[in-house]
Write an enzyme that holds these catalytic residues in place. Structure first.
Site, mmCIF file in Angstrom:
data_model
loop_
_atom_site.group_PDB
_atom_site.id
_atom_site.type_symbol
_atom_site.label_atom_id
_atom_site.label_comp_id
_atom_site.label_asym_id
_atom_site.label_seq_id
_atom_site.Cartn_x
_atom_site.Cartn_y
_atom_site.Cartn_z
ATOM 1 C CG HIS A 1 -2.015 0.953 0.905
ATOM 2 N ND1 HIS A 1 -3.462 0.884 1.626
ATOM 3 C CD2 HIS A 1 -2.039 2.303 0.453
ATOM 4 C CE1 HIS A 1 -3.881 1.637 1.649
ATOM 5 N NE2 HIS A 1 -3.611 2.786 0.919
ATOM 6 C CG HIS B 1 -0.638 6.652 -1.982
ATOM 7 N ND1 HIS B 1 -1.959 6.487 -2.772
ATOM 8 C CD2 HIS B 1 -0.934 6.091 -0.764
ATOM 9 C CE1 HIS B 1 -3.038 6.050 -1.961
ATOM 10 N NE2 HIS B 1 -2.389 5.769 -0.824
ATOM 11 C CG LEU B 2 5.194 4.437 -6.049
ATOM 12 C CD1 LEU B 2 5.757 3.387 -7.167
ATOM 13 C CD2 LEU B 2 6.191 4.758 -4.969
ATOM 14 N NE ARG B 3 1.015 11.320 -2.904
ATOM 15 C CZ ARG B 3 -0.474 10.949 -2.360
ATOM 16 N NH1 ARG B 3 -1.280 10.335 -3.150
ATOM 17 N NH2 ARG B 3 -0.475 11.541 -1.509
ATOM 18 C CG HIS C 1 -10.413 4.142 0.942
ATOM 19 N ND1 HIS C 1 -9.312 4.754 1.185
ATOM 20 C CD2 HIS C 1 -11.688 4.784 1.441
ATOM 21 C CE1 HIS C 1 -9.881 5.889 2.009
ATOM 22 N NE2 HIS C 1 -11.179 5.819 1.756
ATOM 23 C CG HIS D 1 -6.469 2.439 5.133
ATOM 24 N ND1 HIS D 1 -7.833 2.232 5.002
ATOM 25 C CD2 HIS D 1 -6.143 2.943 3.959
ATOM 26 C CE1 HIS D 1 -8.549 2.625 4.027
ATOM 27 N NE2 HIS D 1 -7.365 3.416 3.447
ATOM 28 C CG ASN E 1 -9.835 9.210 5.312
ATOM 29 O OD1 ASN E 1 -10.461 8.579 6.205
ATOM 30 N ND2 ASN E 1 -10.473 8.856 3.834
ATOM 31 C CG ASP F 1 -2.446 4.768 3.251
ATOM 32 O OD1 ASP F 1 -2.087 4.996 2.164
ATOM 33 O OD2 ASP F 1 -3.366 5.187 3.983
ATOM 34 C CG HIS G 1 0.185 15.168 1.002
ATOM 35 N ND1 HIS G 1 -0.462 14.828 0.031
ATOM 36 C CD2 HIS G 1 -0.522 14.320 1.653
ATOM 37 C CE1 HIS G 1 -1.505 14.216 -0.010
ATOM 38 N NE2 HIS G 1 -1.642 13.740 1.266
#
Length: 423
Positions: free
Chosen positions: A60, A62-64, A179, A232, A278, A305, A309
């Protein structure tokens, strides 16, 4: 080139192995595991005092990339992963464009082949554009290289669409990652509903927002016979539902993240936006339930997760700050804290970072079995260090663990027998 990892404590929970021995790597694969291996012209890595484990796997992340490379990209994200001891990551589809097509999946895989420091497994979208209105072509996504499907960041609110997605995915034996949140209960909430939210004057998100949605998806998985993975998990009620479903034989696995077994809603005090995520950080009772779920195997996966940012997206009023924290370089030491505190055995902790995630998504790896690719992590469990966000490998620094004194760290990460990170 042949490589021998010498004098380490080899730990492979998938096969019940825990012994002091050497590990021989030939042509990128595990060739032997035994004491005192000697091979001419082999490179030697001294692992004295260290653990030698299967490469850690994070399902899990996020490589964006594509679309939000100012926060992270495939190169920087996998560099952070390798520094954290991970040899493989599964990347979520909430990119721009959304990974709901063969073209985007191919882009991720082709870029990963050029720049990634670890293996990269794309996760495709359940619905087109993550809008929850119509199904993505799940068969095409799997054929293109996706290992699972998820609308992560967004729940599939329509029960009929989720049912059809499970039925469709079952025909490909493709796991769906849920999710789970009821948005009508989340409302304008920004943190856990409770005393701290009231004290801070922030709108709360009740635990039932997560639990009600998980209950629906678990029942749909039971009805369809499909494979479901819950992302999560943060609440006691969720652990109870998943535990009961597993006892009934429902094909459901579940993960939690280090912040949910390490922090509570108290971390939000001072309006700390690096503690905004979240689902939100919950109560002490929920934290204890998460730990119990890991201890009894209900939660078989620890995933980060990892959600990078930019500073400008966190350095704002709490209500406006984006959800999520980075976690690839802190996951291992925070998990090892559970061992020190007697929550998990060392083997159980490593299982949740290796074989557990591999089994949840049917991934290769998670074991040091002879003949398998040599994805290996060497861990110094005693080294003490201070978490400095500015010194991390991620492009972003949004973590609540800055300044924490941690113990345990990956000192060498090998993928296909090649050193991809060495401290």
């Amino acid at each position: 080139m042949n490589t021998i990892i010498k004098n380490g404590r080899v730990l492979d929970p998938a096969h019940g192995i825990d012994m002091s021995c050497d590990l021989l790597i030939k042509d990128g694969s595990i060739a032997d595991m035994s004491p005192n291996i000697e091979v001419e012209d082999a490179e030697c890595i001294d692992a004295s005092g260290c653990l030698v484990t299967p490469g850690l796997i994070d399902i899990h992340v996020h490589l964006r990339d594509p679309g939000f490379e100012y926060k992270e990209d495939i190169e920087s994200g996998t560099r952070a992963a390798a520094a954290g001891g991970f040899t493989a990551v599964a990347c979520m589809p909430n990119t721009a464009p959304v990974n709901d097509s063969k073209a985007t999946t191919r882009y991720i895989l082709e870029k990963a082949a050029q720049v990634a420091h670890t293996r990269v497994y794309p996760v495709g979208a359940i619905t087109k554009g993550l809008k929850g209105e119509s199904l993505a072509e799940l068969g095409d996504l799997k054929n293109a290289g996706c290992v699972a499907a998820s609308d992560d960041g967004h729940p599939v609110t329509n029960g009929e669409i989720m049912r059809r997605a499970l039925e469709y995915a079952r025909s490909f034996d493709l796991p769906l990652i849920s999710h789970s949140e009821d948005l009508t209960l989340v409302g304008d909430g920004v943190m856990n509903d409770g005393f701290v939210a009231t004290e801070l004057g922030l709108r709360g998100i009740p635990w039932v927002a997560e639990v009600a949605a998980i209950a629906r998806d678990v029942m749909l998985a039971e009805y369809t016979g499909a494979r479901l993975h819950i992302a999560h998990v943060s609440t006691r009620g969720a652990v109870d539902i998943i535990r009961a479903a597993q006892k009934r034989g429902v094909r459901v696995t579940a993960e939690t993240a280090p912040h949910y077994f390490t922090l509570t809603e108290d971390a939000v005090r001072g309006y700390n936006t690096n503690a905004k995520m979240n689902p939100p950080l919950r109560s002490g009772d929920d934290l204890e339930a998460i730990r119990a779920g890991l201890a009894d195997g209900t939660l078989s996966v620890i995933a980060t997760d990892h959600a990078p940012h930019h500073l400008d997206e966190k350095n704002v009023e709490f209500n406006l700050a984006l959800n999520g924290i980075i976690g690839l370089e802190t996951s291992l030491p925070l998990t090892l804290r559970l061992v020190e505190e007697g929550v998990l055995s060392l083997s159980e902790a490593i299982f949740c970072l290796t074989a557990g995630p591999a089994r949840a998504l049917n991934l290769p790896g998670g074991t040091l079995e002879v003949g398998r690719p040599a994805d290996v992590t060497i861990i110094d469990p005693e080294v003490k260090w201070t978490m400095d966000p500015a010194a991390g490998r991620s492009r972003s620094q949004n973590t609540p663990f800055g300044g924490w004194k941690l113990k345990g760290r990956a000192i060498c990460t090998l993928v296909d027998g090649r050193v991809r990170f060495k401290r």
